[in-house]
Structure formats: C-alpha cells, structure tokens
Write a protein that holds these residues in place. Sequence first.
Motif, PDB file in Angstrom:
ATOM      1  N   LEU A  16       3.723  -2.007  16.701  1.00 44.90           N
ATOM      2  CA  LEU A  16       2.458  -1.022  15.910  1.00 44.90           C
ATOM      3  C   LEU A  16       1.857  -1.887  14.710  1.00 44.90           C
ATOM      4  O   LEU A  16       0.419  -1.926  14.865  1.00 44.90           O
ATOM      5  CB  LEU A  16       3.193   0.040  15.064  1.00 44.90           C
ATOM      6  N   PRO A  17       2.660  -2.904  13.974  1.00 45.23           N
ATOM      7  CA  PRO A  17       1.826  -3.424  12.823  1.00 45.23           C
ATOM      8  C   PRO A  17       0.739  -4.471  13.688  1.00 45.23           C
ATOM      9  O   PRO A  17      -0.398  -4.787  13.111  1.00 45.23           O
ATOM     10  CB  PRO A  17       2.864  -4.459  12.213  1.00 45.23           C
ATOM     11  N   ALA A  18       0.960  -4.873  14.916  1.00 46.25           N
ATOM     12  CA  ALA A  18      -0.045  -5.767  15.651  1.00 46.25           C
ATOM     13  C   ALA A  18      -1.371  -5.226  16.062  1.00 46.25           C
ATOM     14  O   ALA A  18      -2.209  -5.767  16.287  1.00 46.25           O
ATOM     15  CB  ALA A  18       0.657  -6.370  16.783  1.00 46.25           C
ATOM     16  N   ARG A  19      -1.438  -3.770  15.941  1.00 47.87           N
ATOM     17  CA  ARG A  19      -2.480  -2.898  16.258  1.00 47.87           C
ATOM     18  C   ARG A  19      -3.087  -2.330  15.144  1.00 47.87           C
ATOM     19  O   ARG A  19      -4.257  -1.713  15.268  1.00 47.87           O
ATOM     20  CB  ARG A  19      -1.815  -1.883  17.254  1.00 47.87           C
ATOM     21  N   LEU A  20      -2.542  -2.669  13.891  1.00 45.57           N
ATOM     22  CA  LEU A  20      -3.373  -2.050  12.541  1.00 45.57           C
ATOM     23  C   LEU A  20      -4.604  -2.888  12.294  1.00 45.57           C
ATOM     24  O   LEU A  20      -4.493  -4.176  12.618  1.00 45.57           O
ATOM     25  CB  LEU A  20      -2.373  -2.236  11.480  1.00 45.57           C
ATOM     26  N   ALA A  21      -5.447  -2.500  11.656  1.00 41.87           N
ATOM     27  CA  ALA A  21      -6.634  -3.201  11.218  1.00 41.87           C
ATOM     28  C   ALA A  21      -6.334  -4.284  10.161  1.00 41.87           C
ATOM     29  O   ALA A  21      -6.878  -5.259  10.139  1.00 41.87           O
ATOM     30  CB  ALA A  21      -7.781  -2.353  10.817  1.00 41.87           C
ATOM     31  N   GLN A  36       6.007  -8.621   5.597  1.00 37.15           N
ATOM     32  CA  GLN A  36       6.990  -7.530   5.672  1.00 37.15           C
ATOM     33  C   GLN A  36       5.904  -6.224   5.658  1.00 37.15           C
ATOM     34  O   GLN A  36       4.819  -6.207   4.970  1.00 37.15           O
ATOM     35  CB  GLN A  36       7.868  -7.351   4.696  1.00 37.15           C
ATOM     36  N   LEU A  37       6.041  -5.218   6.325  1.00 37.52           N
ATOM     37  CA  LEU A  37       5.346  -4.095   6.568  1.00 37.52           C
ATOM     38  C   LEU A  37       6.175  -2.858   6.668  1.00 37.52           C
ATOM     39  O   LEU A  37       7.173  -2.792   7.418  1.00 37.52           O
ATOM     40  CB  LEU A  37       4.409  -4.169   7.567  1.00 37.52           C
ATOM     41  N   ILE A  38       5.816  -1.789   6.173  1.00 36.31           N
ATOM     42  CA  ILE A  38       6.337  -0.161   6.074  1.00 36.31           C
ATOM     43  C   ILE A  38       5.511   0.448   6.853  1.00 36.31           C
ATOM     44  O   ILE A  38       4.160   0.457   6.507  1.00 36.31           O
ATOM     45  CB  ILE A  38       6.983   0.274   5.124  1.00 36.31           C
ATOM     46  N   THR A  39       5.608   1.034   7.915  1.00 35.00           N
ATOM     47  CA  THR A  39       4.664   2.051   8.649  1.00 35.00           C
ATOM     48  C   THR A  39       5.358   3.399   8.638  1.00 35.00           C
ATOM     49  O   THR A  39       6.368   3.754   8.859  1.00 35.00           O
ATOM     50  CB  THR A  39       4.414   1.804  10.341  1.00 35.00           C
ATOM     51  N   ALA A  40       4.361   4.391   8.252  1.00 36.71           N
ATOM     52  CA  ALA A  40       4.827   5.877   8.035  1.00 36.71           C
ATOM     53  C   ALA A  40       3.873   6.758   8.995  1.00 36.71           C
ATOM     54  O   ALA A  40       2.707   6.938   8.550  1.00 36.71           O
ATOM     55  CB  ALA A  40       4.801   6.271   6.654  1.00 36.71           C
TER      56      ALA A  40
END
Length: 232
Positions: free
Chosen positions: A27-32, A39-43
């Motif tokens: 998912l992070p690779a598909r974010l703008a 480091q990243l948190i996705t909700a």
Amino acid sequence: MRTALVTVSLIVTTLLPQGAGAAPGPLPARLADTGGGSQLITAVAPAPGSTTGRLTWWDRRAGRWYEAGSAPARFGANGLTEGSTRTQGTSTTPAGLYALPYAFGIRRAPAGTEYGYRRVTADSWWCQDNASAAYNRWVEPLPADCAPGEAEHLVTYEKQYAHALLIAFNYDRPVRGRGAGIFLHVNGKGATAGCVSVPERDMRAILRWADPDRRPHIAIGTEDGPLAITRY
C-alpha cells in the motif's frame, strides 16, 4: 488451430498494459506521498461512513515497504471526511497525510519507546476553544482564555489516553473551526470523536516500533473513492 491460438495470445499480450495481471505492490508504494520518511502508518476504512477499518505500520528497507504490524482500527462516529475542509465538532476523522510530532500518555511509556513522550498530569488539558490563543495545543494549566467546556481534561480519559500519538492535523498553522485534538490512541467503548484508535496492546507496539529519526507519518483514508488513501 495451434498456430492461430499462439497468434491471438501474442496479440493480447502486446495490447495489455505493462505489469497487467501482476499483484499490486504494498500500500505505501501506491500512495501519492508518504511524508519522506522510512516509516509509515496507514489507517484505512472501507467507505467514508465507516467507523471501523484497519491500521497497519510499515518499514521501508532497501527501497521497498514491508508490513511491521497491523491492528483493527476505529474512526469517528460519523466516519471520515476530507481533512482540508473538515468542520470541528462533526465527529469525523480527517483523511489525509499527517506528521506525528510526539507521544503522550497517562501511563509510562512502554519500554523501548524512542519518541518524545509527555506524561499527562492533573493539570494537562487540550484546548479546543476557537477564541483561545492556545487553540489546538496542550496546555498546563488551562489558560484563562480557554473555556473548560471547550477543552479536554486529558487525565479524565484514563483508558483512551493511557498511550497516544499526536496526529498533526490542523496543528502547524491551526485554522479556527477546523478541529483540534486529533490523536492515535487506545480504544474506548466505541467509535471516536474524530481520532483513530486501536487496542492497547497494539498502541504499545506502535510506540515501541516508531523511530522519530525515521520520520513516521500517518495516512488516513478509504479503500477507494474521493477519500481514497492512495490520493494522499
């Protein structure tokens, strides 16, 4: 017949976009945008009106994102809304990408926490009074220009604020009326007033994982549609 089938197969392969049929990347690779850190948190909520979804924390190593942990998440009682146009008091969680300036809690920081961690005391308040100079800020004690009815007395949220991270929504340059006091915190009894919450064991795990030197951010959004997390 075999020759015809091979020919058709070659034509279809040529017409398909490059990478078609391949599994989507993490998912992070598909974010703008991911905030520029490692480091990243996705909700992620299923839809704008959802009050539950999934929170995942990620590490970037050698140019690729890897899942470090995941937990069930809760959102605002009225779901999610675009952060840039949110209205205070709507019990909506602001969609967007936000920094995580510091951690705090009523209880001691979990062992291994590297984030700056502020302990809540009986004098700790979060001012949400639009008329106050301290709007959307932690204050100790409550200033005269911040009405008690327009502020959160942090110590009274014993369960939710056992441990928390500040989400920097409307924080650096606060816009009056947009909202204040948006945190990633421990679950209460149900949906939140606009924050994101997770079970306590997962909140503690996140604090042990988060490294301020790696500039973690949180991205909040839906699976698709106008609030799709991939927009942020």
